[in-house]
Design a protein around this motif. Structure first.
Motif, PDB file in Angstrom:
ATOM      1  N   ASP A   1       0.838  -1.213   0.000  1.00 43.75           N
ATOM      2  CA  ASP A   1       0.000   0.000   0.000  1.00 43.75           C
ATOM      3  C   ASP A   1       0.865   1.253   0.000  1.00 43.75           C
ATOM      4  O   ASP A   1       0.601   2.207  -0.744  1.00 43.75           O
ATOM      5  CB  ASP A   1      -0.916   0.009   1.231  1.00 43.75           C
ATOM      6  CG  ASP A   1      -2.022  -1.042   1.136  1.00 43.75           C
ATOM      7  OD1 ASP A   1      -2.323  -1.498   0.020  1.00 43.75           O
ATOM      8  OD2 ASP A   1      -2.583  -1.406   2.194  1.00 43.75           O
ATOM      9  N   PHE A   2       1.906   1.243   0.839  1.00 46.36           N
ATOM     10  CA  PHE A   2       2.774   2.413   0.966  1.00 46.36           C
ATOM     11  C   PHE A   2       3.495   2.706  -0.349  1.00 46.36           C
ATOM     12  O   PHE A   2       3.510   3.852  -0.826  1.00 46.36           O
ATOM     13  CB  PHE A   2       3.792   2.185   2.085  1.00 46.36           C
ATOM     14  CG  PHE A   2       4.816   3.286   2.216  1.00 46.36           C
ATOM     15  CD1 PHE A   2       4.496   4.482   2.849  1.00 46.36           C
ATOM     16  CD2 PHE A   2       6.089   3.138   1.684  1.00 46.36           C
ATOM     17  CE1 PHE A   2       5.432   5.504   2.953  1.00 46.36           C
ATOM     18  CE2 PHE A   2       7.030   4.149   1.789  1.00 46.36           C
ATOM     19  CZ  PHE A   2       6.705   5.334   2.427  1.00 46.36           C
ATOM     20  N   TYR A   3       4.076   1.673  -0.956  1.00 47.38           N
ATOM     21  CA  TYR A   3       4.874   1.900  -2.165  1.00 47.38           C
ATOM     22  C   TYR A   3       4.014   2.133  -3.399  1.00 47.38           C
ATOM     23  O   TYR A   3       4.447   2.804  -4.340  1.00 47.38           O
ATOM     24  CB  TYR A   3       5.863   0.754  -2.369  1.00 47.38           C
ATOM     25  CG  TYR A   3       7.126   0.978  -1.566  1.00 47.38           C
ATOM     26  CD1 TYR A   3       8.140   1.782  -2.058  1.00 47.38           C
ATOM     27  CD2 TYR A   3       7.281   0.432  -0.298  1.00 47.38           C
ATOM     28  CE1 TYR A   3       9.289   2.029  -1.322  1.00 47.38           C
ATOM     29  CE2 TYR A   3       8.428   0.668   0.453  1.00 47.38           C
ATOM     30  CZ  TYR A   3       9.419   1.472  -0.071  1.00 47.38           C
ATOM     31  OH  TYR A   3      10.547   1.726   0.674  1.00 47.38           O
ATOM     32  N   GLU A   4       2.815   1.603  -3.428  1.00 48.51           N
ATOM     33  CA  GLU A   4       1.898   1.938  -4.529  1.00 48.51           C
ATOM     34  C   GLU A   4       1.536   3.416  -4.477  1.00 48.51           C
ATOM     35  O   GLU A   4       1.479   4.095  -5.517  1.00 48.51           O
ATOM     36  CB  GLU A   4       0.641   1.082  -4.442  1.00 48.51           C
ATOM     37  CG  GLU A   4       0.860  -0.345  -4.954  1.00 48.51           C
ATOM     38  CD  GLU A   4      -0.238  -1.321  -4.579  1.00 48.51           C
ATOM     39  OE1 GLU A   4      -0.165  -2.489  -4.965  1.00 48.51           O
ATOM     40  OE2 GLU A   4      -1.184  -0.903  -3.861  1.00 48.51           O
ATOM     41  N   ALA A   5       1.302   3.925  -3.245  1.00 48.85           N
ATOM     42  CA  ALA A   5       1.036   5.357  -3.082  1.00 48.85           C
ATOM     43  C   ALA A   5       2.270   6.187  -3.449  1.00 48.85           C
ATOM     44  O   ALA A   5       2.149   7.270  -4.041  1.00 48.85           O
ATOM     45  CB  ALA A   5       0.609   5.653  -1.639  1.00 48.85           C
ATOM     46  N   GLU A   6       3.463   5.664  -3.113  1.00 48.76           N
ATOM     47  CA  GLU A   6       4.711   6.349  -3.458  1.00 48.76           C
ATOM     48  C   GLU A   6       4.892   6.451  -4.974  1.00 48.76           C
ATOM     49  O   GLU A   6       5.328   7.473  -5.486  1.00 48.76           O
ATOM     50  CB  GLU A   6       5.903   5.607  -2.842  1.00 48.76           C
ATOM     51  CG  GLU A   6       6.097   5.851  -1.362  1.00 48.76           C
ATOM     52  CD  GLU A   6       6.636   7.249  -1.098  1.00 48.76           C
ATOM     53  OE1 GLU A   6       7.774   7.541  -1.497  1.00 48.76           O
ATOM     54  OE2 GLU A   6       5.893   8.059  -0.513  1.00 48.76           O
ATOM     55  N   VAL A   7       4.564   5.367  -5.669  1.00 50.23           N
ATOM     56  CA  VAL A   7       4.663   5.381  -7.138  1.00 50.23           C
ATOM     57  C   VAL A   7       3.690   6.401  -7.722  1.00 50.23           C
ATOM     58  O   VAL A   7       4.032   7.153  -8.638  1.00 50.23           O
ATOM     59  CB  VAL A   7       4.391   3.975  -7.719  1.00 50.23           C
ATOM     60  CG1 VAL A   7       4.265   4.034  -9.242  1.00 50.23           C
ATOM     61  CG2 VAL A   7       5.508   3.014  -7.335  1.00 50.23           C
ATOM     62  N   ASP A   8       2.466   6.442  -7.193  1.00 47.66           N
ATOM     63  CA  ASP A   8       1.478   7.431  -7.648  1.00 47.66           C
ATOM     64  C   ASP A   8       2.021   8.846  -7.504  1.00 47.66           C
ATOM     65  O   ASP A   8       1.939   9.658  -8.435  1.00 47.66           O
ATOM     66  CB  ASP A   8       0.179   7.293  -6.839  1.00 47.66           C
ATOM     67  CG  ASP A   8      -0.656   6.112  -7.294  1.00 47.66           C
ATOM     68  OD1 ASP A   8      -0.377   5.594  -8.385  1.00 47.66           O
ATOM     69  OD2 ASP A   8      -1.572   5.705  -6.562  1.00 47.66           O
ATOM     70  N   ARG A   9       2.568   9.142  -6.319  1.00 45.82           N
ATOM     71  CA  ARG A   9       3.105  10.482  -6.074  1.00 45.82           C
ATOM     72  C   ARG A   9       4.295  10.785  -6.981  1.00 45.82           C
ATOM     73  O   ARG A   9       4.419  11.893  -7.518  1.00 45.82           O
ATOM     74  CB  ARG A   9       3.517  10.618  -4.600  1.00 45.82           C
ATOM     75  CG  ARG A   9       2.365  10.899  -3.645  1.00 45.82           C
ATOM     76  CD  ARG A   9       2.866  11.350  -2.294  1.00 45.82           C
ATOM     77  NE  ARG A   9       3.517  10.253  -1.579  1.00 45.82           N
ATOM     78  CZ  ARG A   9       2.881   9.398  -0.790  1.00 45.82           C
ATOM     79  NH1 ARG A   9       1.572   9.512  -0.615  1.00 45.82           N
ATOM     80  NH2 ARG A   9       3.533   8.440  -0.160  1.00 45.82           N
ATOM     81  N   ALA A  10       5.177   9.801  -7.136  1.00 49.68           N
ATOM     82  CA  ALA A  10       6.370  10.006  -7.968  1.00 49.68           C
ATOM     83  C   ALA A  10       5.998  10.272  -9.422  1.00 49.68           C
ATOM     84  O   ALA A  10       6.578  11.149 -10.070  1.00 49.68           O
ATOM     85  CB  ALA A  10       7.284   8.779  -7.870  1.00 49.68           C
ATOM     86  N   VAL A  11       5.022   9.532  -9.939  1.00 42.06           N
ATOM     87  CA  VAL A  11       4.592   9.724 -11.329  1.00 42.06           C
ATOM     88  C   VAL A  11       3.926  11.091 -11.498  1.00 42.06           C
ATOM     89  O   VAL A  11       4.173  11.798 -12.486  1.00 42.06           O
ATOM     90  CB  VAL A  11       3.643   8.596 -11.763  1.00 42.06           C
ATOM     91  CG1 VAL A  11       3.034   8.889 -13.134  1.00 42.06           C
ATOM     92  CG2 VAL A  11       4.393   7.266 -11.821  1.00 42.06           C
ATOM     93  N   ASP A  12       3.080  11.465 -10.550  1.00 47.01           N
ATOM     94  CA  ASP A  12       2.428  12.785 -10.612  1.00 47.01           C
ATOM     95  C   ASP A  12       3.463  13.904 -10.565  1.00 47.01           C
ATOM     96  O   ASP A  12       3.369  14.886 -11.324  1.00 47.01           O
ATOM     97  CB  ASP A  12       1.434  12.940  -9.449  1.00 47.01           C
ATOM     98  CG  ASP A  12       0.218  12.038  -9.604  1.00 47.01           C
ATOM     99  OD1 ASP A  12      -0.048  11.598 -10.746  1.00 47.01           O
ATOM    100  OD2 ASP A  12      -0.455  11.765  -8.594  1.00 47.01           O
ATOM    101  N   ASN A  13       4.466  13.760  -9.682  1.00 44.21           N
ATOM    102  CA  ASN A  13       5.519  14.773  -9.580  1.00 44.21           C
ATOM    103  C   ASN A  13       6.354  14.830 -10.852  1.00 44.21           C
ATOM    104  O   ASN A  13       6.739  15.912 -11.311  1.00 44.21           O
ATOM    105  CB  ASN A  13       6.429  14.474  -8.380  1.00 44.21           C
ATOM    106  CG  ASN A  13       5.725  14.684  -7.050  1.00 44.21           C
ATOM    107  OD1 ASN A  13       4.724  15.405  -6.970  1.00 44.21           O
ATOM    108  ND2 ASN A  13       6.221  14.054  -6.002  1.00 44.21           N
ATOM    109  N   LEU A  14       6.629  13.649 -11.421  1.00 44.76           N
ATOM    110  CA  LEU A  14       7.414  13.604 -12.649  1.00 44.76           C
ATOM    111  C   LEU A  14       6.678  14.289 -13.795  1.00 44.76           C
ATOM    112  O   LEU A  14       7.273  15.061 -14.551  1.00 44.76           O
ATOM    113  CB  LEU A  14       7.700  12.144 -13.012  1.00 44.76           C
ATOM    114  CG  LEU A  14       8.443  11.912 -14.328  1.00 44.76           C
ATOM    115  CD1 LEU A  14       9.845  12.504 -14.277  1.00 44.76           C
ATOM    116  CD2 LEU A  14       8.509  10.426 -14.668  1.00 44.76           C
ATOM    117  N   THR A  15       5.384  14.003 -13.900  1.00 46.38           N
ATOM    118  CA  THR A  15       4.577  14.632 -14.955  1.00 46.38           C
ATOM    119  C   THR A  15       4.549  16.147 -14.794  1.00 46.38           C
ATOM    120  O   THR A  15       4.698  16.901 -15.768  1.00 46.38           O
ATOM    121  CB  THR A  15       3.142  14.077 -14.924  1.00 46.38           C
ATOM    122  OG1 THR A  15       3.186  12.654 -15.033  1.00 46.38           O
ATOM    123  CG2 THR A  15       2.315  14.634 -16.074  1.00 46.38           C
ATOM    124  N   ALA A  16       4.366  16.595 -13.542  1.00 40.84           N
ATOM    125  CA  ALA A  16       4.336  18.037 -13.270  1.00 40.84           C
ATOM    126  C   ALA A  16       5.674  18.686 -13.589  1.00 40.84           C
ATOM    127  O   ALA A  16       5.734  19.842 -14.030  1.00 40.84           O
ATOM    128  CB  ALA A  16       3.966  18.277 -11.805  1.00 40.84           C
TER     129      ALA A  16
END
Length: 400
Positions: A352-367
């Motif tokens: 759960d923690f790392y799936e949320a981390e991937v979500d945040r990382a991808v959103d930050n990368l896109t931004a």
């Protein structure tokens, strides 16, 4: 992996047949032995593809099917009815045919596990092993529910990582195509116009025209090099294990992208391992499946070392702590779960923690990438436009 057709005998001498995915005949024979079967013949299947190809079974279709099957089994419907309804409602011809064949096998008295083994295009080894564990322990409904959650989470994670990789590649490709069109078709028109000026052109304009002339004469070389390099890379990655290992190792060290790939690998490991343990699958067998679904040879090697560590009487976490893949927090949580008997719970929390981390990382990368790509495109395309208009501005200044 290739698909192999196998013939085998049970300990009672009963003959069985089916299809199975594997790297080679030895791996298929080994997998059959684990199921208590003795291989008689293992042959690689060579399938003829239709002229326009057949629709591929997507991750989403497997997710939808698994969720529907879990719901129908939970509602008390017989398996034959479940697969009949799934077959009738499937839009993809392959899914329709596969579920119809499974229904027919179940009707003939074959167990669900044996029926699924014959359809490796839709049901991978992890899927089959979990269903087998559910059937043997009498908790098929609970296992299917866990399996549907696992498939949904895995598909969402894969889509997120894929989007992170696809977005910059797509934008760069479009920029390359636009630049090529400008160099081959637009710049020559300006070059013909400038010949009538009779004056020396500015340096940026001369450079752009020179590049344009080279591109007109040698565009096929660029296309050949790019296409050949990509084809060579994917061929080597698929057929050369050493090359694949080094490519996977390098991918984990890439700036920004490497961090996303590493976190997604940890999430996939924890989610798969936790799901299999919750279904009652033995740890060593679970680690076998987790290694095969790792998606990265470096991660697969670490997981295989963990399996070897357990078989030698050591702990699961020793090889994990020695690798550069798993952070100390993950190793510590797994160690606590292993010591307290709550490994499944700990793995679920890690996932759960790392799936949320991937979500945040991808959103930050896109931004982060959006303004960077806009600047690069602006400089590239804008630079070409300015270089082409500089002689016109220069002539206007002289006339003025």
């Amino acid at each position: 992996m290739e698909v192999y057709h196998w013939e085998a005998k049970t300990k009672a001498g009963e003959k069985k047949t089916g299809d199975m995915e594997g790297e080679n005949t030895g791996e298929v024979s080994s997998a059959l032995r684990k199921r208590g079967l003795t291989a008689i013949k293992v042959k690689k299947l060579v399938t003829k593809k239709p002229l326009f190809g057949s629709p591929k079974i997507t991750d989403l279709e497997v997710v939808v099917f698994t969720r529907q099957l879990a719901t129908m089994v939970g509602a008390g419907l017989p398996l034959v009815t479940c697969f009949e309804l799934s077959s009738n409602g499937a839009e993809n011809p392959q899914v329709r045919e596969i579920t119809a064949r499974v229904k027919k096998d179940i009707e003939s008295g074959v167990s669900l596990t044996e029926a699924l083994i014959k359809e490796p295009k839709m049901f991978d080894e992890l899927f089959v092993n979990l269903v087998s564990a559910g059937e043997q322990s009498g908790i098929l409904e609970a296992v299917l529910e866990r399996l549907s959650v696992y498939k949904e989470k895995a598909a969402a994670l894969k889509a997120k990582v894929k989007s992170a990789m696809t977005y910059p590649i797509a934008v760069i490709s479009i920029a390359f195509i636009i630049t090529g069109v400008l160099m081959i078709f637009v710049v020559p028109t300006f070059a013909e116009l400038f010949k009538s000026f009779g004056a020396e052109l500015p340096a940026p304009t001369r450079i752009v025209i020179a590049i344009s002339e080279w591109a007109q004469a040698n565009w096929w070389i660029v296309v050949f090099l790019i296409g050949g390099s990509l084809k060579g890379f994917f061929y080597a990655y698929k057929n050369n294990k050493k090359f694949q290992y080094q490519a996977d190792k390098l991918s984990l060290k890439l700036p920004v992208f490497g961090m996303i790939l590493r976190k997604s690998a940890i999430a996939r490991f924890a989610r798969t391992f936790g799901t299999m343990i919750a279904a009652g699958t033995p740890i060593l067998e679970s680690l076998d499946n987790v290694a095969k679904t790792a998606g990265n040879m470096v991660v697969e090697e670490v997981i295989s070392n963990s399996k070897k560590s357990i078989s030698e009487g050591r702990t699961l976490t020793e090889p994990l702590s020695e690798s550069d893949i798993f952070p100390g927090m993950v190793v510590q949580m797994i160690n606590i779960g292993e010591s307290t008997g709550n490994l499944e719970v700990m793995l679920s929390k890690i996932a759960d923690f790392y799936e949320a981390e991937v979500d945040r990382a991808v959103d930050n990368l896109t931004a982060l990438l959006e303004p960077m790509i806009l600047v690069i495109l602006g400089v590239l395309i804008g630079g070409l436009v300015v270089a082409m208009y500089m002689p016109i501005f220069q002539m206007g200044g002289v006339v003025g």
